[in-house]
Design a protein around this motif. Sequence first.
Motif, short mmCIF file in Angstrom:
data_model
loop_
_atom_site.label_atom_id
_atom_site.label_comp_id
_atom_site.label_asym_id
_atom_site.label_seq_id
_atom_site.Cartn_x
_atom_site.Cartn_y
_atom_site.Cartn_z
N ALA A 67 0.85 -1.20 0.00
CA ALA A 67 0.00 0.00 0.00
C ALA A 67 0.88 1.23 0.00
O ALA A 67 1.85 1.32 0.76
CB ALA A 67 -0.92 0.01 1.21
N GLU A 68 0.55 2.18 -0.86
CA GLU A 68 1.27 3.44 -0.92
C GLU A 68 0.25 4.58 -0.94
O GLU A 68 -0.83 4.44 -1.51
CB GLU A 68 2.16 3.51 -2.16
CG GLU A 68 1.39 3.48 -3.48
CD GLU A 68 2.26 3.58 -4.72
OE1 GLU A 68 3.42 3.14 -4.64
OE2 GLU A 68 1.79 4.10 -5.75
N PRO A 69 0.55 5.71 -0.30
CA PRO A 69 -0.39 6.84 -0.31
C PRO A 69 -0.57 7.39 -1.72
O PRO A 69 0.35 7.36 -2.54
CB PRO A 69 0.28 7.87 0.61
CG PRO A 69 1.37 7.15 1.31
CD PRO A 69 1.76 6.00 0.48
N GLU A 70 -1.75 7.89 -1.97
CA GLU A 70 -2.00 8.49 -3.29
C GLU A 70 -1.20 9.76 -3.50
O GLU A 70 -0.85 10.10 -4.62
CB GLU A 70 -3.49 8.82 -3.43
CG GLU A 70 -4.37 7.66 -3.80
CD GLU A 70 -5.76 8.13 -4.14
OE1 GLU A 70 -6.14 8.00 -5.32
OE2 GLU A 70 -6.47 8.61 -3.25
N ASP A 71 -0.90 10.47 -2.40
CA ASP A 71 -0.32 11.81 -2.53
C ASP A 71 1.19 11.82 -2.38
O ASP A 71 1.78 12.88 -2.17
CB ASP A 71 -0.94 12.75 -1.50
CG ASP A 71 -0.78 12.22 -0.07
OD1 ASP A 71 -0.23 11.11 0.09
OD2 ASP A 71 -1.22 12.91 0.87
N GLY A 72 1.88 10.70 -2.45
CA GLY A 72 3.33 10.73 -2.35
C GLY A 72 3.90 9.34 -2.16
O GLY A 72 3.17 8.35 -2.02
#
Length: 636
Positions: A356-361
């Motif tokens: 999982a990775e943040p959408e904003d960075g």
Amino acid sequence: MQSQDAAQSAAPPSPAGPVVDVEQAEAALVEHYPRLVRLAYLMLPSGLGRSGRVLTAHSLVQRALPRNRTPAPLIPAQQAGRDGDPGYALVRLQVVRTALRRAGRTGWRAALPPLPLPRVWGLKLFPRSGGADALALDQRLDALSGPARAAHVLRGLERLPDGEVRKVLAAAGVTGVDAALDEADRLPDPYRLLGSPGFDPCSLQARPTDLLRRRRRLKAALVAGAALAVCGTLLGLPGDGWGPDGAAAPPYARNPAAQAALDPGKLSRVSPAAWKTSARTDFSVWPARGGLTGDRALLRRALAVWARPGGGVQVSATPGTPSGGPAGPPQLLYAGTVDTARVVVLYDGLRLARYAEPEDGARGVVLDFARVDDAGRAGSGAVVLSRADGNVRYLLAPWVRAAGGRDLRRPGAAATDLALADGVTSPLASSALRPGPCTAWYVLQLTDGTGTRLVTDLGELVPARLTAGRPGRTHEVSGAGALRTWAPYACSLSTVRAAGVRSVNAWAFAEQPLPDASGEAAWVCTRAETWRGGGARVLAQFHTPGGRFGAVAAKAEDVPECGERAPRVLAGVLWKSAAGDWYLLAAGSRDTVSVRASGGVEGTARGPLLTVRAEEGARADLRGTLENGRSVDGLR
């Protein structure tokens, strides 16, 4: 040796209180070291990386002692055990001051460690996973200014009122105190998450640094310093590692099989209808779902991070689950956007891996592993996709026709339907993640062509299956009787969180009349089986009429009792009647022909039930005799 920062700021600019000796400050630092390090860790920016934040937090606290006798600030320590301790207030102020100074660095200075010590050579140290909620809070904290972040932490962790927070920040050199408090007010997160394991820099996981690259650097240093500089420059250049691989560490090998496992084009994908004709019904026949299954860049990042997670990646694995890279191209189960993150779920035949990775960075990447070998249809019905704000979303198996949420503590209430979109459920409350008293325990109800079953979130990637009945003849928790059996014991599920639990069975093995005509008590044995086979946890619980919860009478780990190999159990409890009299009550499973108590309480009974007068606080040893003549000891 003290740092220059500490020496320059030993005298606080705030009004002075009692004079603190160095010894008094040291005593406060040692006694409250874990809390002070947590304070520093929470105030530091996440740009340092989790390992860098850990070492920096420890460094700041270890250098918080004054050089000599110092006036303490007129700020109460506030928390129990620290209230009125000027030594703690002084050390805490120094930690806040230096953490804010460290957080305020920009440019090339932001990458510098605060001091050469403490350092750990050859290891990366980072806190354990705090879950999706803690990760989201860390991202929101990182978006705040340093003073606002400090204000939030002082309010939530130290329980300081705003007036005292103003004093601490002003004494630490903050000029815009009111602006910092206003900015902190906009943070919606509850303070309870500040105590999460994900923010505990004193309870750490260790991973090695890049061993081969470290060896190459050492050899290069022995040959020439210039060669080391060139090597370091080349390692930092974009290429197969840093750019397309996102948060992955730089590549250290060119093994053909390992390279093939990192190719998004070689990912295994299953037909949506494969499960209908396959001899197996488990994760191997899940189709690839989600709106980002064609995003090769995302899939490459997920595979690269799985193979070699970088220092800033938060990695967690259920007990007994290896966390190494895949041996070959894994199977893609999901790639899509869930809440505020891009999520990829992969399966290699033994494990599930969720990236999982943040959408904003790119910061805040999470990698979770769960062992799921021999899952079968019952064990492969759902996977946790995300957790946010105390809720959880699941990705369901393709054979699941309907899903609902149910409060296990209310057996008479109907299940609430959950909406499904491409196999993903709407949010369901997760009782395993919510602190405070247990007033409800929400479970996921799955319905497919074979019936209805319940699974529950225990803070891991795969929910645990719930069953009821005598070991060897267990059944799903779908009927009214099984739901009533589980209701008083639902909250005991919190004792097996994060233990790699595969299934939990509740077995009502005895009913016992209570002395003084107080009604009839129920005895239930719950056994939590793990994916790794060993480490099963067993609880014998006792429930009196009218009681809301079952009381734990005995517990054991890694024993065969209450399981299919040994479907028997014997347990006892001290019970106080309404008249104020104390009794030892003991019960065994139906094949128990006699029970004997010795030690602090003496007594014998024919059959599986024993009731003996006792004194408050008495302790007794229990032994039962089975129908086959064998003996069984009381569960401990």
